[in-house]
Design a protein around this motif. Structure first.
Motif, PDB file in Angstrom:
ATOM      1  N   GLU A   1      -6.363   6.650 -18.964  1.00  0.00           N
ATOM      2  CA  GLU A   1      -6.333   8.065 -18.212  1.00  0.00           C
ATOM      3  C   GLU A   1      -6.359   7.805 -16.779  1.00  0.00           C
ATOM      4  OE1 GLU A   1      -5.326  10.875 -19.608  1.00  0.00           O
ATOM      5  OE2 GLU A   1      -5.337   9.974 -21.435  1.00  0.00           O
ATOM      6  N   ASP A   2      -7.414   6.984 -16.420  1.00  0.00           N
ATOM      7  CA  ASP A   2      -7.499   6.741 -14.944  1.00  0.00           C
ATOM      8  C   ASP A   2      -6.421   6.031 -14.405  1.00  0.00           C
ATOM      9  OD1 ASP A   2     -10.150   7.913 -15.146  1.00  0.00           O
ATOM     10  OD2 ASP A   2     -11.244   5.737 -15.315  1.00  0.00           O
ATOM     11  N   ALA A   3      -5.821   5.299 -15.138  1.00  0.00           N
ATOM     12  CA  ALA A   3      -4.700   4.538 -14.553  1.00  0.00           C
ATOM     13  C   ALA A   3      -3.517   5.534 -14.521  1.00  0.00           C
ATOM     14  CB  ALA A   3      -4.155   3.270 -15.329  1.00  0.00           C
ATOM     15  N   ARG A   4      -3.243   6.344 -15.353  1.00  0.00           N
ATOM     16  CA  ARG A   4      -2.214   7.340 -15.401  1.00  0.00           C
ATOM     17  C   ARG A   4      -2.263   8.398 -14.240  1.00  0.00           C
ATOM     18  NH1 ARG A   4      -1.954   9.149 -21.825  1.00  0.00           N
ATOM     19  NH2 ARG A   4      -0.906   7.118 -22.476  1.00  0.00           N
ATOM     20  N   ALA A   5      -3.536   8.558 -14.084  1.00  0.00           N
ATOM     21  CA  ALA A   5      -3.800   9.449 -12.863  1.00  0.00           C
ATOM     22  C   ALA A   5      -3.583   8.905 -11.711  1.00  0.00           C
ATOM     23  CB  ALA A   5      -5.354   9.921 -12.878  1.00  0.00           C
ATOM     24  N   ALA A   6      -4.063   7.611 -11.361  1.00  0.00           N
ATOM     25  CA  ALA A   6      -3.948   6.797 -10.417  1.00  0.00           C
ATOM     26  C   ALA A   6      -2.202   6.747  -9.979  1.00  0.00           C
ATOM     27  CB  ALA A   6      -4.124   5.508 -10.272  1.00  0.00           C
ATOM     28  N   VAL A   7      -1.531   6.366 -11.131  1.00  0.00           N
ATOM     29  CA  VAL A   7       0.024   6.163 -11.066  1.00  0.00           C
ATOM     30  C   VAL A   7       0.549   7.524 -10.733  1.00  0.00           C
ATOM     31  CG1 VAL A   7       2.116   5.930 -12.303  1.00  0.00           C
ATOM     32  CG2 VAL A   7       0.115   4.389 -12.687  1.00  0.00           C
ATOM     33  N   GLN A   8      -0.127   8.758 -11.306  1.00  0.00           N
ATOM     34  CA  GLN A   8       0.449  10.057 -10.730  1.00  0.00           C
ATOM     35  C   GLN A   8       0.217  10.141  -9.249  1.00  0.00           C
ATOM     36  OE1 GLN A   8      -1.119  13.120 -13.123  1.00  0.00           O
ATOM     37  NE2 GLN A   8       0.162  14.804 -12.226  1.00  0.00           N
ATOM     38  N   ARG A   9      -0.867   9.935  -8.815  1.00  0.00           N
ATOM     39  CA  ARG A   9      -1.189  10.070  -7.426  1.00  0.00           C
ATOM     40  C   ARG A   9      -0.349   9.320  -6.586  1.00  0.00           C
ATOM     41  NH1 ARG A   9      -6.712   9.821  -9.321  1.00  0.00           N
ATOM     42  NH2 ARG A   9      -7.012   7.811  -8.638  1.00  0.00           N
ATOM     43  N   VAL A  10      -0.097   7.910  -6.945  1.00  0.00           N
ATOM     44  CA  VAL A  10       0.921   7.088  -6.146  1.00  0.00           C
ATOM     45  C   VAL A  10       2.329   7.816  -6.058  1.00  0.00           C
ATOM     46  CG1 VAL A  10       1.962   4.846  -5.939  1.00  0.00           C
ATOM     47  CG2 VAL A  10      -0.577   5.031  -6.425  1.00  0.00           C
ATOM     48  N   GLU A  11       2.583   8.146  -7.272  1.00  0.00           N
ATOM     49  CA  GLU A  11       4.128   8.727  -7.249  1.00  0.00           C
ATOM     50  C   GLU A  11       3.975  10.160  -6.408  1.00  0.00           C
ATOM     51  OE1 GLU A  11       4.869   9.782 -11.436  1.00  0.00           O
ATOM     52  OE2 GLU A  11       5.376   7.684 -11.844  1.00  0.00           O
ATOM     53  N   GLU A  12       2.952  10.895  -6.575  1.00  0.00           N
ATOM     54  CA  GLU A  12       3.068  12.031  -5.464  1.00  0.00           C
ATOM     55  C   GLU A  12       2.932  11.468  -3.941  1.00  0.00           C
ATOM     56  OE1 GLU A  12      -0.330  14.184  -6.703  1.00  0.00           O
ATOM     57  OE2 GLU A  12       0.517  14.872  -8.572  1.00  0.00           O
ATOM     58  N   ALA A  13       2.374  10.416  -3.624  1.00  0.00           N
ATOM     59  CA  ALA A  13       2.262   9.861  -2.347  1.00  0.00           C
ATOM     60  C   ALA A  13       3.630   9.626  -1.983  1.00  0.00           C
ATOM     61  CB  ALA A  13       1.265   8.666  -2.387  1.00  0.00           C
ATOM     62  N   LEU A  14       4.167   8.816  -2.975  1.00  0.00           N
ATOM     63  CA  LEU A  14       5.541   8.341  -2.454  1.00  0.00           C
ATOM     64  C   LEU A  14       6.510   9.427  -2.329  1.00  0.00           C
ATOM     65  CD1 LEU A  14       5.759   5.157  -4.981  1.00  0.00           C
ATOM     66  CD2 LEU A  14       5.657   4.955  -2.612  1.00  0.00           C
ATOM     67  N   GLN A  15       6.653  10.377  -3.156  1.00  0.00           N
ATOM     68  CA  GLN A  15       7.444  11.624  -3.000  1.00  0.00           C
ATOM     69  C   GLN A  15       7.115  12.304  -1.659  1.00  0.00           C
ATOM     70  OE1 GLN A  15       6.817  14.019  -6.438  1.00  0.00           O
ATOM     71  NE2 GLN A  15       7.574  12.743  -7.824  1.00  0.00           N
ATOM     72  N   GLU A  16       5.816  12.467  -1.436  1.00  0.00           N
ATOM     73  CA  GLU A  16       5.599  13.013  -0.158  1.00  0.00           C
ATOM     74  C   GLU A  16       5.982  12.203   1.164  1.00  0.00           C
ATOM     75  OE1 GLU A  16       3.880  15.705   2.349  1.00  0.00           O
ATOM     76  OE2 GLU A  16       4.189  15.996   0.190  1.00  0.00           O
ATOM     77  N   HIS A  17       5.815  10.843   0.964  1.00  0.00           N
ATOM     78  CA  HIS A  17       6.275  10.075   2.098  1.00  0.00           C
ATOM     79  C   HIS A  17       7.842  10.154   2.268  1.00  0.00           C
ATOM     80  CE1 HIS A  17       6.378   6.377   4.670  1.00  0.00           C
ATOM     81  NE2 HIS A  17       7.302   5.921   3.844  1.00  0.00           N
ATOM     82  N   GLU A  18       8.481   9.961   1.036  1.00  0.00           N
ATOM     83  CA  GLU A  18       9.837  10.258   0.864  1.00  0.00           C
ATOM     84  C   GLU A  18      10.459  11.648   1.614  1.00  0.00           C
ATOM     85  OE1 GLU A  18      13.553   9.868  -2.086  1.00  0.00           O
ATOM     86  OE2 GLU A  18      11.646   9.933  -2.811  1.00  0.00           O
ATOM     87  N   ARG A  19       9.648  12.587   1.382  1.00  0.00           N
ATOM     88  CA  ARG A  19      10.010  13.739   2.072  1.00  0.00           C
ATOM     89  C   ARG A  19       9.608  13.745   3.596  1.00  0.00           C
ATOM     90  NH1 ARG A  19       7.606  16.112  -2.564  1.00  0.00           N
ATOM     91  NH2 ARG A  19       5.431  16.348  -1.437  1.00  0.00           N
ATOM     92  N   MET A  20       8.633  13.137   3.925  1.00  0.00           N
ATOM     93  CA  MET A  20       8.230  13.073   5.437  1.00  0.00           C
ATOM     94  C   MET A  20       9.450  12.119   5.865  1.00  0.00           C
ATOM     95  SD  MET A  20       4.170  12.796   5.229  1.00  0.00           S
ATOM     96  CE  MET A  20       4.131  12.409   7.098  1.00  0.00           C
ATOM     97  N   SER A  21       9.755  10.981   5.264  1.00  0.00           N
ATOM     98  CA  SER A  21      10.834  10.219   5.943  1.00  0.00           C
ATOM     99  C   SER A  21      12.112  10.831   6.004  1.00  0.00           C
ATOM    100  CB  SER A  21      10.912   9.029   4.844  1.00  0.00           C
ATOM    101  OG  SER A  21       9.856   8.404   4.727  1.00  0.00           O
ATOM    102  N   GLN A  22      12.497  11.642   5.153  1.00  0.00           N
ATOM    103  CA  GLN A  22      13.776  12.223   5.220  1.00  0.00           C
ATOM    104  C   GLN A  22      13.646  13.426   6.274  1.00  0.00           C
ATOM    105  OE1 GLN A  22      14.386  14.232   1.477  1.00  0.00           O
ATOM    106  NE2 GLN A  22      14.716  12.388   0.506  1.00  0.00           N
ATOM    107  N   ALA A  23      12.444  14.073   6.440  1.00  0.00           N
ATOM    108  CA  ALA A  23      12.374  14.916   7.833  1.00  0.00           C
ATOM    109  C   ALA A  23      12.385  14.221   8.995  1.00  0.00           C
ATOM    110  CB  ALA A  23      11.013  15.940   7.497  1.00  0.00           C
ATOM    111  N   SER A  24      11.377  13.024   8.843  1.00  0.00           N
ATOM    112  CA  SER A  24      11.469  12.388  10.185  1.00  0.00           C
ATOM    113  C   SER A  24      12.997  11.645  10.537  1.00  0.00           C
ATOM    114  CB  SER A  24      10.633  11.146  10.141  1.00  0.00           C
ATOM    115  OG  SER A  24      10.513  10.346  11.172  1.00  0.00           O
ATOM    116  N   GLY A  25      13.586  11.259   9.571  1.00  0.00           N
ATOM    117  CA  GLY A  25      14.886  10.607   9.679  1.00  0.00           C
ATOM    118  C   GLY A  25      15.995  11.863  10.311  1.00  0.00           C
ATOM    119  N   LYS A  26      15.571  13.087   9.884  1.00  0.00           N
ATOM    120  CA  LYS A  26      16.457  14.139  10.161  1.00  0.00           C
ATOM    121  C   LYS A  26      16.298  14.405  11.719  1.00  0.00           C
ATOM    122  CE  LYS A  26      17.887  18.861   9.287  1.00  0.00           C
ATOM    123  NZ  LYS A  26      17.743  19.975   8.294  1.00  0.00           N
ATOM    124  N   GLN A  27      14.756  14.309  12.137  1.00  0.00           N
ATOM    125  CA  GLN A  27      14.662  14.575  13.467  1.00  0.00           C
ATOM    126  C   GLN A  27      15.105  13.604  14.270  1.00  0.00           C
ATOM    127  OE1 GLN A  27      10.462  15.238  13.538  1.00  0.00           O
ATOM    128  NE2 GLN A  27      10.287  17.246  12.413  1.00  0.00           N
TER     129      GLN A  27
END
Length: 494
Positions: free
Chosen positions: A189-215
């Motif tokens: 369960e902890d590993a799943r939660a960690a994987v989920q947090r990593v996926e959320e961080a990657l998604q957030e990083h991807e969104r920020m990268s897209q916004a930064s790339g647009k700027q």
């Protein structure tokens, strides 16, 4: 051990006691194994040399379990304990069967002894001695059987103890398995939660990268457009030809202006000469923004300018108002944007003379400067390359700095280091350098705050006047009147 003789004597009836061989020898002190067969017949069982005793089997199983305990997993250890428990149960069953067999042996021995006792009463002589010896042997076998039963009871107790130990170990192993399973589930369960947090961080990083790339893309497009504009300005074209023509016309106009001023000064000198008024000093230089004026002696009787007291004034075009320019006490003065449209005067005072000099007319604006400043106003921040010639009154090491004139503040930087940064305020002062020789037209006095001041040299007169006008424009938008020392009082009353 005695032998039984072949001859039983005549007193014994052959039908009652059969003959016993004289060479019968008991090969072992252990009573042979018997079992009761059909019709209560006693049947002898053959010993299997490969069959181990119960104690040896228990010892071997225990040794194997202890040997494999450290290298088996929890699940395998639980399985092994269960097998050991089953083996202990089997051994207990075998012990029970052996106890029943031992009981049968006791019954047989008792019957044999009773038969020998009855036989003893019917025989006499040597045969009676043999029967008594046989009875003694049966009693010895009974004792051995009792000892064997004691050993079996002890082995049974050990087996029971081992069974209880294996049962407890099996329960402990099951408990450990359950705990390990629960721990493994928690880890999963902890590993799943960690994987989920990593996926959320990657998604957030991807969104920020897209916004930064647009700027970054928008910024790059702006830079490309600016580069294209600069490239077009540097390419030979009709616009550039017209610019060169305008420069030539400006140079001709400046020359004509100098000639006009020289003729006007000669005319004024001629008039003064007709009135017999001594003419000692004159102002040299173009009376336009971007140039400088210098007091020069024009008579051999004029005292040296360095020994005279000088003060410059700013006079309205109609002559109704005269303002003292604080700090302008040198023989050289470079007009600044506040001087445009006004007449400049200079009082030269020596021990015996007091001469007042003035420009022929109001100071003219620099050609094209207003358009240039309007273009800079549209920018949020404008950079000017400057040299710091003085810092707090002392000359520092001269090096290139960058002056940032923004809509809310002025900042002076050297590389990535910020030397001074202040927002527009009533304590800030900015004006042209009031003196300083031939470079006065490129110099600026800037006081960010009380007790902190700079003298900056720009690359050209155009850059210097544009920076002053731009900063005053932005300061005015912030309800701040940006001027030089003691200039606000005059501006507030005008």
């Amino acid at each position: 051990m005695t032998r039984v003789a072949r001859d039983f004597g005549d007193t014994m009836q052959k039908e009652a006691v059969p003959a016993v061989s004289s060479d019968v020898v008991f090969a072992s002190s252990r009573f042979p194994n018997y079992r009761i067969g059909v019709n209560n017949q006693i049947m002898e069982t053959k010993d299997d040399p490969k069959v181990l005793s119960m104690k040896e089997v228990v010892a071997r199983e225990t040794a194997q379990l202890l040997e494999q305990h450290n290298r088996l997993s929890v699940r395998d250890l639980a399985s092994k304990f269960e097998k050991g428990l089953a083996a202990a149960a089997k051994l207990s069953e075998e012990a029970r069967l052996r106890e029943a067999a031992s009981l049968e042996k006791h019954v047989l021995l008792k019957k044999l002894r009773d038969a020998l006792e009855s036989l003893k009463g019917r025989v006499a002589g040597r045969n009676k001695d043999d029967v008594e010896e046989a009875i003694a042997m049966v009693e010895a076998l009974a004792v051995q059987l009792t000892q064997r039963e004691g050993e079996l009871i002890q082995e049974k107790a050990e087996v029971k103890k081992l069974a209880n130990f294996l049962k407890q170990a099996s329960e402990d192993a099951k408990k450990i398995v359950d705990e390990e399973r629960a721990f493994a589930r928690a880890e999963i369960e902890d590993a799943r939660a960690a994987v989920q947090r990593v996926e959320e961080a990657l998604q957030e990083h991807e969104r920020m990268s897209q916004a930064s790339g647009k700027q970054d893309m928008e910024q790059l497009m702006k830079e490309v457009q600016e580069a294209r504009r600069i490239k077009m300005l540097h390419q030979p074209s009709k616009v550039m030809d017209m610019e060169h023509e305008l420069r030539a016309l400006r140079a001709q106009l400046a020359e004509k202006t100098r000639q006009y001023l020289r003729l006007q000064k000669e005319l004024t000198r001629t008039k003064k000469g007709g009135e017999n008024i001594p003419y000692l000093y004159e102002l040299e230089g173009n009376e336009t923004l971007g140039s400088y004026l210098q007091i020069q002696p024009c008579s051999d009787n004029a005292p040296e300018v360095s020994k005279c007291s000088i003060q410059w004034y700013r006079v309205s075009s109609d002559g109704a108002k005269k303002e003292l320019i604080s700090g302008a006490t040198k023989s050289v003065y470079a007009p600044e944007p506040f001087d445009v449209g006004r007449v400049l005067q200079a009082d030269v005072i020596s021990e015996s003379e007091h001469v007042t000099l003035s420009t022929a007319g109001p100071i003219d604006p620099a050609a094209g400067l207003g358009t240039y400043v309007e273009a800079l106003v549209r920018k949020h921040d404008t950079e000017f390359n400057v040299f710091v010639t003085q810092m707090n009154g002392s000359p520092p090491t001269e090096s290139i700095h960058v002056l940032h004139v923004g809509k809310m503040r002025i900042k002076l930087c050297k590389g990535k280091t910020t030397i001074a940064k202040e927002y527009y305020s009533s304590s800030m002062q900015l004006c042209g350098v009031r003196g300083g020789g031939n470079a006065a037209a490129q110099g600026v006095f800037w006081q960010p705050k009380q007790g902190h001041s700079f003298v900056l040299a720009f690359e050209s007169e155009r850059e210097r006047n544009a920076a002053i006008m731009l900063a005053r424009r932005f300061a005015f938008d912030c309800n701040i009147m940006l001027a030089g020392p003691d200039d606000r009082a005059h501006l507030g009353t005008s």
